[in-house]
Design an enzyme around this catalytic site. Sequence first.
Site, PDB file in Angstrom:
ATOM      1  N   THR A   1      -3.944   1.851   7.279  1.00  0.00           N
ATOM      2  CA  THR A   1      -2.825   2.637   7.802  1.00  0.00           C
ATOM      3  C   THR A   1      -2.132   3.342   6.639  1.00  0.00           C
ATOM      4  O   THR A   1      -1.347   2.733   5.904  1.00  0.00           O
ATOM      5  CB  THR A   1      -1.839   1.726   8.551  1.00  0.00           C
ATOM      6  OG1 THR A   1      -2.570   0.915   9.477  1.00  0.00           O
ATOM      7  CG2 THR A   1      -0.815   2.550   9.306  1.00  0.00           C
ATOM      8  N   ARG A   2      -2.433   4.595   6.488  1.00  0.00           N
ATOM      9  CA  ARG A   2      -1.902   5.379   5.363  1.00  0.00           C
ATOM     10  C   ARG A   2      -1.701   6.818   5.806  1.00  0.00           C
ATOM     11  O   ARG A   2      -2.606   7.429   6.386  1.00  0.00           O
ATOM     12  CB  ARG A   2      -2.862   5.345   4.166  1.00  0.00           C
ATOM     13  CG  ARG A   2      -3.155   3.946   3.655  1.00  0.00           C
ATOM     14  CD  ARG A   2      -4.354   3.920   2.748  1.00  0.00           C
ATOM     15  NE  ARG A   2      -4.740   2.558   2.408  1.00  0.00           N
ATOM     16  CZ  ARG A   2      -5.867   2.233   1.793  1.00  0.00           C
ATOM     17  NH1 ARG A   2      -6.726   3.187   1.446  1.00  0.00           N
ATOM     18  NH2 ARG A   2      -6.151   0.979   1.526  1.00  0.00           N
TER      19      ARG A   2
ATOM     20  N   CYS B   1      -6.045 -17.610  -1.220  1.00  0.00           N
ATOM     21  CA  CYS B   1      -6.698 -18.484  -0.257  1.00  0.00           C
ATOM     22  C   CYS B   1      -7.288 -17.694   0.899  1.00  0.00           C
ATOM     23  O   CYS B   1      -6.718 -16.721   1.352  1.00  0.00           O
ATOM     24  CB  CYS B   1      -5.673 -19.488   0.266  1.00  0.00           C
ATOM     25  SG  CYS B   1      -6.230 -20.503   1.615  1.00  0.00           S
TER      26      CYS B   1
END
Length: 275
Positions: free
Chosen positions: A259-260, A119
Amino acid sequence: MTKGPVTRYKVEVQDGGRTSRREDVVVTEEPLELRLEWPGRPPEPLVVTMRTPGSDFELAAGFCLAEGFAVRPDAIRTVAYCTDVVLTREQQFNTVTVTFDGPPDREPPQRYGVTSAACGVCGQQSLDELAEREYEPVDPVEAPLDLVLRLPDLLRDAQPTFGRTGGLHAAGLFTTDGRKVVVKEDVGRHNAVDKVIGWTVLNQHSRKGLVLALSGRAGYELVQKSVAAGIGMIVAVGAPSSLAVDLARKFGITLAGFTRGERCVIYSAPERIIR
């Protein structure tokens, strides 16, 4: 009784010309119907969402907060599975009734319909209607950069069902020193956020000083739920959308994406991430 978070299947695997047969574990996806009830009104169906069974009461409470029905902390009296005798036992455990102590804080619209696990703007009739709502200021939480960069790993360590299936999203609330407060998994990213927010509602746990971590992208509906819950910082493994960035900037939410490792991209309120 409702099904568990995983379903087992016999499968055939083709690998390098070799055929093998084994049992595989797949994430469960089942419909959940949410009904609202308050004095003088019988339970009325509101929405059906496709979800992973588990933490259904938290999902319902979080949805009601995000949609503006339960703004007051004590607005919800009870959350329970349906006992309608015309339903089968499986249907009863796929139907949750939220009972309010009085009329909801916002008049529910006509039944939303079905929202899928993918959704978008979940449950919202229009962006214009959302813009008219009044929200309390979000918590101006500050967090160190090293904590922001560690959150994806902290979240992944708290995803047991993902480890078995590879098919779930997760959302978690963490303190600014890295302590896990609550983590929930679901086939729908919006459901996972509803579950963690709903957990704070049902457990009367403050959301101040907490950071919301997301295992995937940060869409508009996830930022909107954070605004409704007063959460002031979101750290996502994936990308945000343009509407998510616009909403985060409008309400002063610190939003970090991609964010890695040792890298993240901060899209709004970067001054609250401490270097």
